[in-house]
Design an enzyme around this catalytic site. Structure first.
Site, PDB file in Angstrom:
ATOM      1  N   ASP A  61     -23.669  -8.403  13.428  1.00  0.00           N
ATOM      2  CA  ASP A  61     -23.020  -7.882  12.713  1.00  0.00           C
ATOM      3  C   ASP A  61     -21.565  -7.678  13.362  1.00  0.00           C
ATOM      4  O   ASP A  61     -21.473  -7.432  14.355  1.00  0.00           O
ATOM      5  CB  ASP A  61     -23.347  -6.745  11.771  1.00  0.00           C
ATOM      6  N   HIS A  65     -17.666 -15.783  15.564  1.00  0.00           N
ATOM      7  CA  HIS A  65     -19.217 -16.397  15.502  1.00  0.00           C
ATOM      8  C   HIS A  65     -19.412 -17.065  16.709  1.00  0.00           C
ATOM      9  O   HIS A  65     -20.443 -17.192  17.099  1.00  0.00           O
ATOM     10  CB  HIS A  65     -19.499 -17.391  14.398  1.00  0.00           C
ATOM     11  N   LEU A  96     -40.805 -14.347  27.293  1.00  0.00           N
ATOM     12  CA  LEU A  96     -40.133 -13.612  26.033  1.00  0.00           C
ATOM     13  C   LEU A  96     -40.488 -14.454  24.724  1.00  0.00           C
ATOM     14  O   LEU A  96     -40.534 -15.603  24.702  1.00  0.00           O
ATOM     15  CB  LEU A  96     -38.329 -13.666  26.319  1.00  0.00           C
TER      16      LEU A  96
HETATM   17  C1  IPE Z   1     -22.353 -11.477  11.903  1.00  0.00           C
HETATM   18  O1  IPE Z   1     -20.971 -11.255  11.776  1.00  0.00           O
HETATM   19  C2  IPE Z   1     -22.564 -13.002  11.838  1.00  0.00           C
HETATM   20  C3  IPE Z   1     -23.330 -13.383  10.375  1.00  0.00           C
HETATM   21  C4  IPE Z   1     -23.825 -12.701   9.484  1.00  0.00           C
HETATM   22  C5  IPE Z   1     -23.550 -14.743  10.269  1.00  0.00           C
HETATM   23  P1  IPE Z   1     -20.239 -10.993  10.224  1.00  0.00           P
HETATM   24  O2  IPE Z   1     -19.995 -12.504   9.990  1.00  0.00           O
HETATM   25  O3  IPE Z   1     -21.303 -10.099   9.502  1.00  0.00           O
HETATM   26  O4  IPE Z   1     -18.935 -10.355  10.780  1.00  0.00           O
HETATM   27  P2  IPE Z   1     -18.165  -9.296   9.936  1.00  0.00           P
HETATM   28  O5  IPE Z   1     -19.424  -8.104   9.719  1.00  0.00           O
HETATM   29  O6  IPE Z   1     -17.663  -9.775   8.559  1.00  0.00           O
HETATM   30  O7  IPE Z   1     -17.112  -8.757  10.578  1.00  0.00           O
HETATM   31 MG    MG Z   2     -21.201  -8.420   8.424  1.00  0.00          MG
END
Ligand code: IPE
Ligand code: MG
Length: 191
Positions: free
Chosen positions: A20, A37, A131
């Site tokens: 997240d 990402h 793992l």
């Molecule tokens: C995590 O980061 C990646 C995915 C859920 C695909 P987010 O995309 O949720 O990034 P924020 O939380 O909006 O900053």
């Molecule tokens: Mg998020």
């Protein structure tokens, strides 16, 4: 200075990570969310290498959830593109790192080539003994339970199962996480 000794007694057996904050990480740096990402994927690679090094037995990574399809199409497309590249890379890494990789979640709505890569990855790595790396993709806990309930209900309807025989163990055996111990440490990577 010599490297610090690792106390194996203190290494959690199963670490679960909810990805997240990738988008916010990028936006804070004046970059597009997709850059976050991309950085997230690099971090995942580092984490798996580190888990292997530390002798962690189970690592579960919650990536794309069932909710994430609601994001703008551009972002979903970018995520699928990253996933495509990551799966190819992971096929190589699984052998090098002796990792057994399993995907949790319902992969049926994914594009055909992604599904093929997932099957290839699971097949090629299934006998690896290092793992155990679980990647949750199109994952939702309610979705997981629903699919398990449907399977159990189907067996009961077909007469192969008496509802009285439905135990916690039987239900657990229908979940994506079957055979995997519960996490000892859960990390959510955002504030
Ligand atoms: C995590 O980061 C990646 C995915 C859920 C695909 P987010 O995309 O949720 O990034 P924020 O939380 O909006 O900053
Ligand atoms: Mg998020």
């Amino acid at each position: 200075m010599s490297a610090p000794q690792i106390d194996m007694q203190r290494i959690p057996r199963h670490i679960a990570i909810i990805m997240d904050g990738n988008g916010r990480w990028a936006v804070r740096r004046g970059l597009p969310r997709t850059a976050g990402h991309q950085e997230g994927v690099e971090t995942v690679k580092r984490i798996t290498e580190e888990a292997v090094r530390l002798g962690v037995k189970y690592l579960t990574l919650y990536t794309f959830s069932t909710e994430n399809w609601k994001r703008p199409k551009d972002e979903v497309d970018a995520l699928m593109k990253l996933l495509r590249r990551y799966l190819k890379d992971c096929i190589k890494r699984s052998t090098k790192n002796n990792m057994c990789v399993r995907v949790l979640g319902d992969i049926t709505p994914l594009e055909e080539d992604l599904k093929q890569s997932i099957l290839e990855l699971e097949e090629i790595s299934k006998n690896n003994t290092g793992l155990h790396f679980q990647v949750a993709l199109n994952y939702g806990s309610r979705d997981e339970m629903l699919r398990a309930i449907r399977n159990v209900a189907k067996e009961a309807k077909e007469g192969d199962l008496d509802p009285e025989q439905i135990t916690e163990e039987l239900f657990a055996s229908q979940l994506d996480t079957r055979g995997i111990p519960d996490p000892d440490l859960l990390i959510r990577t955002s504030g």
